[in-house]
Write an enzyme that holds these catalytic residues in place. Structure first.
Site, PDB file in Angstrom:
ATOM      1  N   HIS A 307       9.397  -6.280  15.363  1.00 14.61           N
ATOM      2  CA  HIS A 307       9.272  -4.821  15.217  1.00 14.61           C
ATOM      3  C   HIS A 307      10.330  -4.140  16.073  1.00 14.61           C
ATOM      4  CE1 HIS A 307       7.654  -0.743  15.307  1.00 14.61           C
ATOM      5  NE2 HIS A 307       6.920  -1.082  14.284  1.00 14.61           N
ATOM      6  N   ASP A 364       2.842  -5.106   9.005  1.00 17.69           N
ATOM      7  CA  ASP A 364       3.128  -5.255   7.570  1.00 17.69           C
ATOM      8  C   ASP A 364       2.769  -6.638   7.063  1.00 17.69           C
ATOM      9  OD1 ASP A 364       6.014  -3.495   8.530  1.00 17.69           O
ATOM     10  OD2 ASP A 364       4.312  -2.646   7.439  1.00 17.69           O
TER      11      ASP A 364
HETATM   12  C1  MLT Z   1       5.372   2.538  11.391  1.00 16.84           C
HETATM   13  O1  MLT Z   1       4.167   2.369  11.632  1.00 16.84           O
HETATM   14  O2  MLT Z   1       5.871   3.623  11.022  1.00 16.84           O
HETATM   15  C2  MLT Z   1       6.254   1.326  11.447  1.00 16.84           C
HETATM   16  O3  MLT Z   1       5.744   0.386  12.371  1.00 16.84           O
HETATM   17  C3  MLT Z   1       7.707   1.628  11.737  1.00 16.84           C
HETATM   18  C4  MLT Z   1       8.030   2.273  13.057  1.00 16.84           C
HETATM   19  O4  MLT Z   1       7.151   2.717  13.806  1.00 16.84           O
HETATM   20  O5  MLT Z   1       9.255   2.371  13.328  1.00 16.84           O
END
Ligand code: MLT
Length: 428
Positions: A307, A364
């Site tokens: 992430h 995800d």
């Molecule tokens: C989100 O929840 O929007 C995703 O993990 C992406 C992010 O936070 O950059």
């Protein structure tokens, strides 16, 4: 005592204030950088750049912390529900019993959509991706509620738009799916709770009784909570910058849906299942693909791992992993794709290559698995993400507008041709 940061450039010293938030994060306030030094900053992807001050969501990527308005995501996922969390994000405090009942009743009252929306829906071919249908139908609300275009709307009028969005998004999402299936749409059933109503609109068929499985509805409610906000991610930043031009909330949310669609953002959960299905079609050898992921000459990349912000683990992933295990067990799901997922998960959590690169399963990875187990079709996964993220987008849009933030207009460093005279290349 206020802190400051000093910059030296071409023999000149400059000093800028440093602001510190309630969780001791500090930022250099460079509002006067260009005027005082002629310099701007350059930060593609804004990895080191704060776009705003916000009181909505706090996350700590190093410690794996995520809180909505100060409440831990773990507590909200376990003890709250999606509508209550939506109220919390948008209005800043948990609702009283009376406020919650009023909010729920208003949303239930607005689940129906104008019949002419069906004419727009019927214009889409059945192979239209549901995200494109969803963003179009949300933007179409500007036509049915033209007052929303007035940037100087009062609080009550904005709250009505907020209720309409939260109420109608499930209807649009389910109708996008029905359009894809070539099935007649289902109208909302206002006797059901938010998630049960959505599931019935999605899966009920004419002339067949449809009973919502409480295990599925409860798991979906938890998933929506976990996706409800995530500070200044790509789609939220899109909603804020579109809203900063004083575009309507419907146009801003529609833009956020389109930003979320990308495979590097909300589309990642769809890419995870597509990756797992490709591995299954190629014989199901997870180790072969783990080796491919390690081979720098091989273009294959593991989707759903690592992430941008979280450096050790995504706190949402830990909660969804447990929910996925519970749902798969309760529903008695036995899916070879999910077995491949468990092999990849085990390797990523135990193989030094992935540990060193912080390539752990993220939100995800598990959300794709659980949506599949709930019977949600793959190309609807990102629509589910949008359904969950809606209250976060709304809360961020509302905060930006209430704080009177200026229109978003970043600068650039020009690297093109210097001035040159025009000489036609076409001997006309
Ligand atoms: C989100 O929840 O929007 C995703 O993990 C992406 C992010 O936070 O950059």
């Amino acid at each position: 005592m206020s802190e400051s940061a000093k910059l030296s450039f071409k023999g000149q010293d400059y000093e800028f204030p440093v602001i510190t938030g309630t969780e001791n994060e500090s930022a250099i306030d460079i509002a006067k950088l260009r005027a005082s030094s002629g310099l701007i900053t350059l930060d593609p992807g804004y990895k080191n750049t704060g776009a705003t001050k916000s009181a909505i969501t706090f996350l700590d990527g190093e410690e794996g912390i995520l809180r909505y308005r100060g409440y831990r995501i773990e507590d909200l996922a376990e003890k709250s529900n999606f509508l209550e969390v939506s109220y919390l994000l948008i209005y800043g405090e948990l609702p009283t019993q009376s406020q919650y009942e009023t909010f729920s009743k208003e949303i239930t009252h607005h689940t129906l959509v104008h019949e002419d929306i069906k004419k727009i829906l019927e214009g889409f071919p059945s192979n239209a991706h549901p995200m494109g249908v969803l963003s179009s139908l949300i933007c179409a609300l500007t036509a049915f509620y033209p007052d929303s275009l007035n940037p100087n709307r009062n609080k009550e009028e904005i709250n009505l738009s907020i209720v309409r969005l939260i109420a109608k998004m499930p209807t649009f999402a389910a109708w996008a799916y029905k359009n894809e299936m070539g099935h007649p749409v289902n109208y909302p059933d206002n006797s059901l709770d938010y998630c049960s109503n959505f599931l019935k609109m999605m899966f009920a068929l004419p002339a067949e009784k449809y009973d919502v499985d409480p295990v599925v509805s409860s798991a979906l409610d938890k998933l929506l909570i976990l996706h409800a906000d995530h500070e200044q991610n790509c789609s939220t930043s899109t909603v804020r910058i579109v809203g900063s031009s004083q575009a309507s909330i419907y146009a801003s949310i529609s833009a956020g849906i389109n930003a979320l669609w990308g495979p590097l953002h909300g589309g990642a959960n769809q890419s995870v299942i597509e990756m797992l299905e490709a591995i299954k079609a190629d014989g199901g050898d997870a180790k072969k693909y783990l080796d491919k992921a390690k081979d720098k000459n091989d273009p294959f990349r593991l989707m759903g791992f690592g992430h941008r912000v979280y450096k050790n683990f995504d706190p949402r992933a830990k909660i969804i992993k447990k929910a996925a295990d519970d749902v798969l067990e309760k529903l008695g799901v036995n899916d070879p794709v999910l077995e491949i997922a468990k092999e990849l998960e085990h390797a990523a959590l135990n193989d030094q290559y992935f540990i060193d690169r912080q390539l752990y399963p993220n939100v995800d990875f598990y959300s794709g698995i659980i949506y599949r187990a709930l019977g949600i079709p793959t190309d609807m996964f990102t629509v589910m993400f949008a359904l969950g993220r809606l209250p976060g987008w709304i809360a961020q849009w509302k905060e930006m507008r209430e704080n009177g933030e200026p229109i978003g207009r970043p600068r650039q460093v020009y690297t093109g041709a210097n001035e040159r005279d025009y000489v036609s290349m076409n001997k006309r």
